[in-house]
Write an enzyme that holds these catalytic residues in place. Structure first.
Site, PDB file in Angstrom:
ATOM      1  N   ASN A   8      -7.949  -6.253   8.241  1.00  0.00           N
ATOM      2  CA  ASN A   8      -6.802  -6.776   7.486  1.00  0.00           C
ATOM      3  C   ASN A   8      -5.896  -7.544   8.450  1.00  0.00           C
ATOM      4  O   ASN A   8      -5.400  -6.976   9.435  1.00  0.00           O
ATOM      5  CB  ASN A   8      -6.051  -5.594   6.852  1.00  0.00           C
ATOM      6  CG  ASN A   8      -4.852  -6.044   6.044  1.00  0.00           C
ATOM      7  OD1 ASN A   8      -4.081  -6.887   6.490  1.00  0.00           O
ATOM      8  ND2 ASN A   8      -4.674  -5.482   4.870  1.00  0.00           N
ATOM      9  N   ARG A  46       1.297 -10.689  -1.172  1.00  0.00           N
ATOM     10  CA  ARG A  46       2.315  -9.896  -1.874  1.00  0.00           C
ATOM     11  C   ARG A  46       3.189 -10.782  -2.724  1.00  0.00           C
ATOM     12  O   ARG A  46       3.382 -11.967  -2.430  1.00  0.00           O
ATOM     13  CB  ARG A  46       3.195  -9.145  -0.866  1.00  0.00           C
ATOM     14  CG  ARG A  46       2.465  -8.084  -0.072  1.00  0.00           C
ATOM     15  CD  ARG A  46       3.454  -7.277   0.736  1.00  0.00           C
ATOM     16  NE  ARG A  46       4.178  -6.371  -0.110  1.00  0.00           N
ATOM     17  CZ  ARG A  46       3.920  -5.065  -0.242  1.00  0.00           C
ATOM     18  NH1 ARG A  46       2.953  -4.517   0.451  1.00  0.00           N
ATOM     19  NH2 ARG A  46       4.627  -4.320  -1.045  1.00  0.00           N
ATOM     20  N   GLU A  71      -6.349  -8.642  -1.472  1.00  0.00           N
ATOM     21  CA  GLU A  71      -5.578  -7.566  -2.105  1.00  0.00           C
ATOM     22  C   GLU A  71      -4.452  -8.201  -2.903  1.00  0.00           C
ATOM     23  O   GLU A  71      -3.773  -9.116  -2.414  1.00  0.00           O
ATOM     24  CB  GLU A  71      -4.959  -6.655  -1.048  1.00  0.00           C
ATOM     25  CG  GLU A  71      -5.962  -5.882  -0.240  1.00  0.00           C
ATOM     26  CD  GLU A  71      -5.267  -5.077   0.844  1.00  0.00           C
ATOM     27  OE1 GLU A  71      -4.026  -5.063   0.927  1.00  0.00           O
ATOM     28  OE2 GLU A  71      -5.981  -4.455   1.634  1.00  0.00           O
ATOM     29  N   GLU A 152     -11.538   1.710  -3.562  1.00  0.00           N
ATOM     30  CA  GLU A 152     -11.145   1.954  -2.166  1.00  0.00           C
ATOM     31  C   GLU A 152     -10.263   3.191  -2.176  1.00  0.00           C
ATOM     32  O   GLU A 152      -9.217   3.213  -2.828  1.00  0.00           O
ATOM     33  CB  GLU A 152     -10.391   0.751  -1.587  1.00  0.00           C
ATOM     34  CG  GLU A 152      -9.991   1.000  -0.129  1.00  0.00           C
ATOM     35  CD  GLU A 152      -9.435  -0.229   0.581  1.00  0.00           C
ATOM     36  OE1 GLU A 152      -9.908  -1.366   0.317  1.00  0.00           O
ATOM     37  OE2 GLU A 152      -8.522  -0.058   1.403  1.00  0.00           O
TER      38      GLU A 152
HETATM   39  N1  PXP Z   1      -6.433  -1.147   2.236  1.00  0.00           N
HETATM   40  C1  PXP Z   1      -5.449  -1.502   1.390  1.00  0.00           C
HETATM   41  C2  PXP Z   1      -5.750  -1.521  -0.071  1.00  0.00           C
HETATM   42  C3  PXP Z   1      -4.164  -1.870   1.858  1.00  0.00           C
HETATM   43  O1  PXP Z   1      -3.201  -2.199   0.981  1.00  0.00           O
HETATM   44  C4  PXP Z   1      -3.949  -1.901   3.257  1.00  0.00           C
HETATM   45  C5  PXP Z   1      -2.621  -2.347   3.789  1.00  0.00           C
HETATM   46  O2  PXP Z   1      -2.348  -3.641   3.387  1.00  0.00           O
HETATM   47  C6  PXP Z   1      -5.007  -1.549   4.097  1.00  0.00           C
HETATM   48  C7  PXP Z   1      -6.227  -1.148   3.569  1.00  0.00           C
HETATM   49  C8  PXP Z   1      -4.866  -1.560   5.576  1.00  0.00           C
HETATM   50  O3  PXP Z   1      -3.951  -0.578   5.962  1.00  0.00           O
HETATM   51  P1  PXP Z   1      -3.475  -0.489   7.475  1.00  0.00           P
HETATM   52  O4  PXP Z   1      -2.763  -1.750   7.780  1.00  0.00           O
HETATM   53  O5  PXP Z   1      -2.592   0.716   7.477  1.00  0.00           O
HETATM   54  O6  PXP Z   1      -4.714  -0.318   8.305  1.00  0.00           O
END
Ligand code: PXP
Length: 243
Positions: A8, A46, A71, A152
């Protein structure tokens, strides 16, 4: 079974937005992750556009060598945008304006008809819907009801545990949920709050196909570089899986 890493890259954009500069480049970052073992690139557009911008998603789509997991909230605005970008996967997440990050899973159970409709719309555009949910059987049943191909599992509660007893309890809840979802034919991914310290236990769960990890990899990149931070995490999850 194989295990895949989705990186991410939201917080590359957080750094850029902090100054309103053109750097650091999202595309360059994504490509380094891909060259270093990322199997997909995840990004969250977002509603408040606090990090990733619309143009980032559009530009990335044409420049990614792997696949995009976008996302987004289940809103009409985002659905229209997704139908323009056509990411391979779309992960539906709950969104609150004031939150620092996604705090809990999507409540699919209480918005069943809307989420089912959104999953159907995504499918009609050949986009796989992934529902970001808590490790809860009711939510998993609801995901099946929505014809979502992927879920997920939210690992944030596990990551936030302050002692071993709580963290083992959360881990067992996640293991049970993953096995249950897998037995119903869902692809099971997991993510949120995963770090070099806590990811191994999640990667060991055989039914987990993909882990989506952002904040800890980007933070670690400050000290070892993005390529090393990505490959380090990829090696860790493969080793945990016995690969
Ligand atoms: N999965 C989802 C659905 C998320 O919203 C996020 C954060 O945007 C992540 C994974 C990744 O989370 P992190 O940044 O805490 O590794």
């Amino acid at each position: 079974m194989s295990i895949f890493l989705g990186v991410n890259i939201d917080h590359i954009a957080t750094l850029r937005q902090a100054r309103g500069t053109k750097y650091p480049s999202i595309v360059e970052a994504a490509n380094i992750c891909e060259e270093s073992g990322a199997d997909s690139i995840t990004l969250h557009l977002r509603e408040d556009r606090r990090h990733i911008q619309d143009h980032d998603v559009l530009e990335l789509k044409s420049k990614l060598k792997t696949k995009m997991n976008l996302e987004m909230a289940a809103t009409d605005e985002m659905l229209i945008f997704a139908s323009k970008v056509l990411p391979e996967d779309c992960c539906l997440v709950p969104e609150k304006r004031q939150e620092l990050t996604t705090e809990g899973g999507l409540d699919v159970f209480s918005q069943l008809s809307r989420i089912k409709e959104v999953c159907g719309e995504l499918k009609s555009n050949d986009i796989k819907a992934s529902l970001f949910i808590d490790a809860d059987k009711h939510q998993i049943d609801a995901a099946v009801e929505c014809n979502a191909p992927i879920i997920e599992i939210h690992t944030g509660h596990y990551a936030d545990c302050k002692n071993k007893i709580d963290s083992n309890k959360e881990l067992n809840r996640i293991i049970e949920a993953c096995e249950y979802a897998n037995s119903l034919g869902l692809q099971v991914n997991a993510g949120h709050g995963l770090t070099l310290e806590n990811t191994g236990n999640i990667a060991k769960i055989d039914s987990v196909v993909e882990l989506n990890i952002g904040h800890s990899i980007i933070s670690r990149a400050l000290f070892v570089g993005l390529a090393n931070a990505t490959s380090e995490m990829k090696d860790l999850i493969r080793e945990a899986r016995g690969l």
